[in-house]
Design a protein around this motif. Structure first.
Motif, short mmCIF file in Angstrom:
data_model
loop_
_atom_site.label_atom_id
_atom_site.label_comp_id
_atom_site.label_asym_id
_atom_site.label_seq_id
_atom_site.Cartn_x
_atom_site.Cartn_y
_atom_site.Cartn_z
N ARG B 49 0.83 -1.20 0.00
CA ARG B 49 0.00 0.00 0.00
C ARG B 49 0.87 1.25 0.00
O ARG B 49 1.31 1.71 1.04
CB ARG B 49 -0.95 -0.01 1.19
CG ARG B 49 -1.86 -1.23 1.21
CD ARG B 49 -2.95 -1.06 2.22
NE ARG B 49 -2.44 -0.93 3.57
CZ ARG B 49 -2.46 -1.89 4.47
NH1 ARG B 49 -2.98 -3.05 4.17
NH2 ARG B 49 -1.99 -1.68 5.68
N GLY B 50 1.11 1.77 -1.17
CA GLY B 50 1.98 2.93 -1.30
C GLY B 50 1.21 4.16 -1.71
O GLY B 50 0.16 4.47 -1.16
N MET B 51 1.73 4.83 -2.74
CA MET B 51 1.14 6.10 -3.17
C MET B 51 -0.25 5.89 -3.75
O MET B 51 -0.53 4.88 -4.40
CB MET B 51 2.05 6.72 -4.23
CG MET B 51 1.63 8.10 -4.63
SD MET B 51 2.95 8.99 -5.46
CE MET B 51 3.24 7.97 -6.87
N LEU B 52 -1.12 6.90 -3.53
CA LEU B 52 -2.51 6.80 -3.99
C LEU B 52 -2.64 7.20 -5.45
O LEU B 52 -1.87 8.01 -5.96
CB LEU B 52 -3.37 7.74 -3.15
CG LEU B 52 -3.50 7.29 -1.69
CD1 LEU B 52 -3.57 8.50 -0.79
CD2 LEU B 52 -4.71 6.41 -1.51
N ALA B 53 -3.64 6.64 -6.10
CA ALA B 53 -3.89 6.99 -7.50
C ALA B 53 -5.36 6.82 -7.82
O ALA B 53 -6.07 6.07 -7.16
CB ALA B 53 -3.06 6.09 -8.41
N CYS B 106 -4.02 2.93 4.96
CA CYS B 106 -4.67 1.74 5.47
C CYS B 106 -5.35 0.94 4.36
O CYS B 106 -5.65 -0.23 4.52
CB CYS B 106 -5.69 2.10 6.54
SG CYS B 106 -7.04 3.09 5.89
N GLY B 107 -5.65 1.60 3.26
CA GLY B 107 -6.26 0.90 2.13
C GLY B 107 -7.75 0.70 2.23
O GLY B 107 -8.36 0.04 1.39
N VAL B 119 -6.99 3.68 -5.76
CA VAL B 119 -6.17 2.52 -5.46
C VAL B 119 -4.87 2.98 -4.79
O VAL B 119 -4.48 4.14 -4.90
CB VAL B 119 -5.80 1.72 -6.73
CG1 VAL B 119 -7.00 0.98 -7.28
CG2 VAL B 119 -5.19 2.63 -7.78
N LEU B 120 -4.23 2.06 -4.11
CA LEU B 120 -2.91 2.35 -3.59
C LEU B 120 -1.91 1.60 -4.46
O LEU B 120 -1.98 0.37 -4.58
CB LEU B 120 -2.79 1.91 -2.13
CG LEU B 120 -3.60 2.77 -1.16
CD1 LEU B 120 -4.94 2.15 -0.87
CD2 LEU B 120 -2.83 3.03 0.11
#
Lengths: 790, 163
Positions: B49-53, B106-107, B119-120
């Motif tokens: 779970r990294g950067m948001l898009a 946290c997703g 999404v992450l």
């Protein structure tokens, strides 16, 4: 009362109640879609199936009456299984588009599918889709979501009184439709959004603006008619007060006033709050050009100019008018300010022009009975009242009562399109109406064996029928509507109606326009009484007098004279000539820029706290929902500080509560009896003139609603045209659809003419409050019509 | 006698030293596990779970329908959405801001999203140098989505049907 057992507990319930009513009474929830406590029982959704002992099949709780010693299980395996199966069937054709549905989060189908459904479906076929249904600018439809509960149909038939929707086709193809595609005509159509348990009907103006869970609910009071319907403002941005905005309005239940309904005007007028013509900062006119000013500069300019005018001409040179959205506190401060400056000329009765009996009237108008009493009447008599457009919520009480034996009679200046059938009706021009009312009183007096106080013409057949109806009824209410109040014969009407009420033992009341007209008169915004209700020996000038004997300075609080008063042309001319006009207003207009010298932005009802008094005399308070837009301030603060700038004593209020306390001490509620003068002779009546009827269409009644864009789209062609009947049209050589010039003295407008036989002879209906009729002539006065050359 | 001999043998073969160095020698002989970050990286799960898009459909239409479920579920209140009726009558966002300072990765937003829009990504290499850059706007999020689309799609393909 009988004993029944629900889920093992014994309860006492009313005999004849249905199982669902009995369960609701004791707080036991039974799921339902088609059942609504205010609508008739349809029993077509089958969601409320419950198990009843000794019955083979589960029974629908909404249509099964309780019987003594009935044993009911709402949670038994049999009941739950039945509910699960019904839920599965309902969901077969319901689209899974909750994320884009405005009902999402406040949806009965969503809730019940969580509570009573199962998570999987056995259905594998194609879902059905239903064609779009166009219902006008207020309601958005998505008929694929419809679960055929028929609540909207029953609402429109039973409470709306118009039967605009119905079911067409059968079986899987069954759908709600208007038969022929057309917009809804009802003034209450927004309530169908509330009764719809799914997202098939949603509000167009607030479409896709937000989700129901993020709104904050604030209690409020409807600000457009004198009933004071209770409602909730829903605002966005709960964590940041500064950026809060009103997103939508929904009704709040109050059995004694609006039950659970509000009119479209109350529901959708919030759109006007963000109109581009909102006045956002104080404006001062210097040599004909408007400049923004700080509050301090604007108020000291007000104080200087007003002070010097009063110093040189005396307090008498000031005239003050208050519009009906002014709260009681603001009205109280306004009259206190006016009287402290030495003027007696203050008025809030914008839509009246006959004040000859003002000293004998009640301190503030009253309905004569409670609103809830209208449910249990035998006969209701409307005099000059278009209740459908002026007080739409009242018709939700009248329409269902018709079935229970209520008969409604009316004497009106035109054949209003009521939503309920009239037993008897007299339609006549203003002067003929007075004669028929006098004839009615004389006839009833004769029948009652009392000596007739008034000599009148022979009553018409309809008048005789009304007399008969009134004489044969027990519980009667006489209601004098906005047209009768606006008439030049209002005092004669009032006197005759109160005589009639005494003769037949009826209650007599008035239905004035505006949210707080009642409250403003109560707190003394009238020229003939002080705040404490004491009559003045020498009354000041009323609104008509103020225009006939022009004042040097005027203060206008929350009104637009060009569209809000009866004598618009004369008022505009007087204001133009006045040395100083100060407007406390939420909205500016081109006309206001002409006549005003200083415009102070004040907060409309959603942005200020205060109290309104409704026609029953009950005081309802409300809190501000949002902070005022721009630099606007609540009017009570403006008036308080203006008084300080004018160096007046006793204006050191620190809070609204302080004003309210002062108000409640000064304005004691008095039960004075209204002893109207008994009319002995009819006023002299002019013949052979074309009289202008000037009603306000529902969506043009005040500054806020005039700026609500969706509501404006509901104006129909006949509501923006001059109407005459065929006879008048032919004597004037005019045809349907032609452009005509209407002239009253110096003022003249061009308007489309329509022939409509609902208008009596010698009358032309030119609506007020429209942009084309703004500033035109006077209501109830002679008008000439001629063909336009263009 | 035997013990004396044992002692001498241990002394001469530096047994204690070897024993002490056992772990060192073991790892000295085994394959390297240290990575030379940032030149080298540890492998990441496809569920990282990294950067948001924000994603789009293959035809270029943005997926987000402004249902605001992510905003509602976000435990850190990091998401701010405003919506409107777009000219074609569909429900769309006019504003979709995520404050990545508030975001706790946290997703839950991804889990709540009915259209797989937010999404992450597995991207973890991003830094903010200026005040205000912590607000990822709709344009920025869509741009990230466009850049990473193939990877995002690939990662989701691995998990298809597992949850």
């Amino acid at each position: 009362m009988i004993d029944i057992q629900i889920n093992g507990q014994t309860y006492q319930v009313l005999e004849g109640a249905s199982i669902i009513e009995a369960a609701d009474e004791h707080g036991i929830y039974i799921p339902r879609f088609c059942y609504h406590k205010k609508l008739s029982v349809a029993a077509n959704c089958r969601m409320c199936l419950v198990e009843v002992a000794n019955m083979k099949k589960p029974m629908p709780a909404c249509s099964t009456p309780v019987s003594p010693d009935m044993v009911i299980f709402t949670q038994s395996e049999k009941a739950l299984e039945a509910q699960r199966s019904v839920m599965e069937f309902l969901l077969i054709n319901h689209p899974l588009d909750c994320p884009v549905c405005d009902q999402g989060g406040a949806c009965e189908l969503q809730d019940l599918s969580i509570g009573f459904g199962c998570s999987e479906s056995d259905f594998g076929g194609d879902k059905r889709a239903v064609d779009k249904l166009e219902l006008g600018p207020l309601l958005q439809t998505y008929m694929t979501r419809c679960i055929q509960c028929t609540r909207c149909i029953r609402f429109s038939r039973e409470l709306g009184g118009l039967s605009e929707l119905g079911m067409i086709d059968r079986g899987g193809g069954e759908k709600v439709s208007t038969y022929v595609e057309r917009d809804l005509q009802s003034e209450l159509s927004g309530n169908m959004i509330d009764v719809c348990p799914v997202g098939a009907l949603t509000a167009k103006p607030s479409r896709f603006a937000g989700r129901s869970w993020e709104y904050v609910e604030h209690e409020g009071v409807a600000a457009h008619d004198c009933l004071g319907s209770n409602m909730y403002w829903h605002s966005s941005q709960h964590d940041n007060v500064e950026t809060r905005e009103v997103m939508r309005v929904v009704p709040k239940e109050n059995e004694s006033i609006n039950e659970c309904w509000i009119s479209d005007r109350d529901r959708f007028s919030f759109e006007g709050l963000t109109h581009e013509s909102r006045l956002l900062s104080p404006m001062v006119k210097h040599n004909g050009t408007w400049k923004e000013a700080s509050w301090e500069a604007a108020l000291s300019e007000c104080a200087d100019k007003l002070g010097s005018l009063i110093d040189s001409n005396g307090g008498d040179c000031l005239g003050v008018l208050a519009g009906p959205q002014t709260t009681m506190e603001e009205g109280f401060l306004l009259q206190k300010l006016t009287r402290a400056l030495g003027s007696k000329h203050i008025d809030s009765r914008l839509r009246e022009q006959d004040f000859s009996d003002q000293a004998c009237r009640l301190p503030s108008p009253r309905l004569g009975c409670q609103i809830a009493d209208l449910d249990s009447l035998d006969t209701l008599f409307f005099f000059g009242c278009d209740v459908r457009t002026q007080h739409p919520v009242l018709t939700t009480r009248i329409n269902p009562s018709i079935e229970e034996g209520l008969s409604v009679c009316a004497m009106n200046p035109m054949d209003y399109a009521y939503t309920f059938p009239l037993t008897e009706q007299v339609v006549a021009g203003p002067s003929a109406l007075l004669q028929q009312l006098a004839a009615l009183v004389a006839l009833v007096a004769k029948e009652k064996g009392e000596s007739a106080v008034i000599s009148a013409e022979k009553p018409s057949a309809q008048t005789q029928a009304i007399a008969k109806r009134l004489l044969n009824s027990e519980k009667i209410a006489l209601l004098m509507g906005e047209h009768a109040l606006a008439s030049t014969h209002a005092s004669a009407f009032r006197s005759l109606l109160s005589q009639l009420a005494t003769l037949v033992g009826a209650s007599f009341g008035e239905l004035p326009y505006g949210a707080n007209t009642v409250g403003l008169q109560y707190v003394g915004c009238v020229p003939h009484r002080q705040a404490d209700g004491m009559a003045l020996a020498e009354p000041g000038l009323d609104i008509v007098g103020m225009m006939e004997q022009p004042r040097r300075a005027y203060v206008l609080c929350q009104l637009e004279p060009e569209s809000d008063v009866l004598q618009a042309a004369k008022t505009l001319k007087t204001l133009d000539e006045a040395a100083l006009v100060i407007c406390l207003t939420a909205f500016e207009s081109d006309a206001m820029r002409q006549y005003a010298d200083i415009m102070l932005p004040v907060a409309p009802p959603s942005e200020t706290s205060g109290q309104f008094m409704n026609i029953e005399g009950s005081i309802q308070s409300f809190q501000a929902v949002t902070v005022p837009h721009g630099d606007a301030r609540p009017a009570w603060k403006v008036l308080r500080v203006l008084a300080n700038f004018l160096k007046l004593d006793h204006f050191e209020y620190r809070s609204l509560e302080a004003v309210r306390n002062d108000l409640s001490v000064v304005c004691e509620s008095e039960d004075s009896v209204c002893e109207l003068p008994i009319l002995k002779t009819l006023p002299s009546l002019k013949e052979n003139e074309l009289i202008r009827l000037a009603p306000w269409p529902m969506v043009r009644s005040d500054a806020l609603v005039r700026r609500a864009s969706s509501l404006q789209k509901t104006l129909r062609a006949e509501q923006v045209s001059a109407l005459v009947n065929a006879a008048v049209a032919s004597t004037h050589g005019l045809s349907d659809g032609s452009q005509v010039k209407a002239r009253q003295g110096d003022s003249e407008i061009e308007i489309t003419l329509r022939v409509d036989d609902r208008i009596p002879d010698q009358c032309v209906m030119i609506p007020s409050g429209l942009s084309i009729s703004a500033g035109f002539g006077s209501a109830e006065q002679a008008v000439t019509l001629e063909k336009s050359n263009a | 006698m035997w013990n004396q001999l044992k002692k001498w043998v241990k002394k001469l073969t530096l047994w204690e030293l070897l024993k002490g160095l056992r772990v060192t020698l073991k790892y000295g002989a085994s394959k390297d596990i240290t990575l030379q970050y940032p030149e080298e990286e540890t492998p990441r799960s496809n569920r990282f779970r990294g950067m948001l898009a924000l994603r789009r459909y293959p035809n270029g239409e943005e997926r987000c329908i402004a249902c605001k479920l992510c905003e509602a579920v976000c435990p850190a209140c990091a998401i701010t959405i405003e919506s409107e009726v777009r000219d074609d009558g569909t429900r769309r966002t006019t504003r979709y801001d995520i404050d990545v300072f508030k975001c706790i990765n946290c997703g839950l937003c991804e889990e709540a999203c009915p259209v797989d829009s937010i999404v992450l990504t597995d991207e973890m290499h991003y830094a903010l140098y200026n005040r205000g850059e912590n607000i990822f706007t709709k344009e920025k999020l869509l741009m990230i989505g466009d850049l990473y689309e193939s990877k995002i799609a690939e990662h989701r393909e691995i998990d298809r049907g597992t949850c």
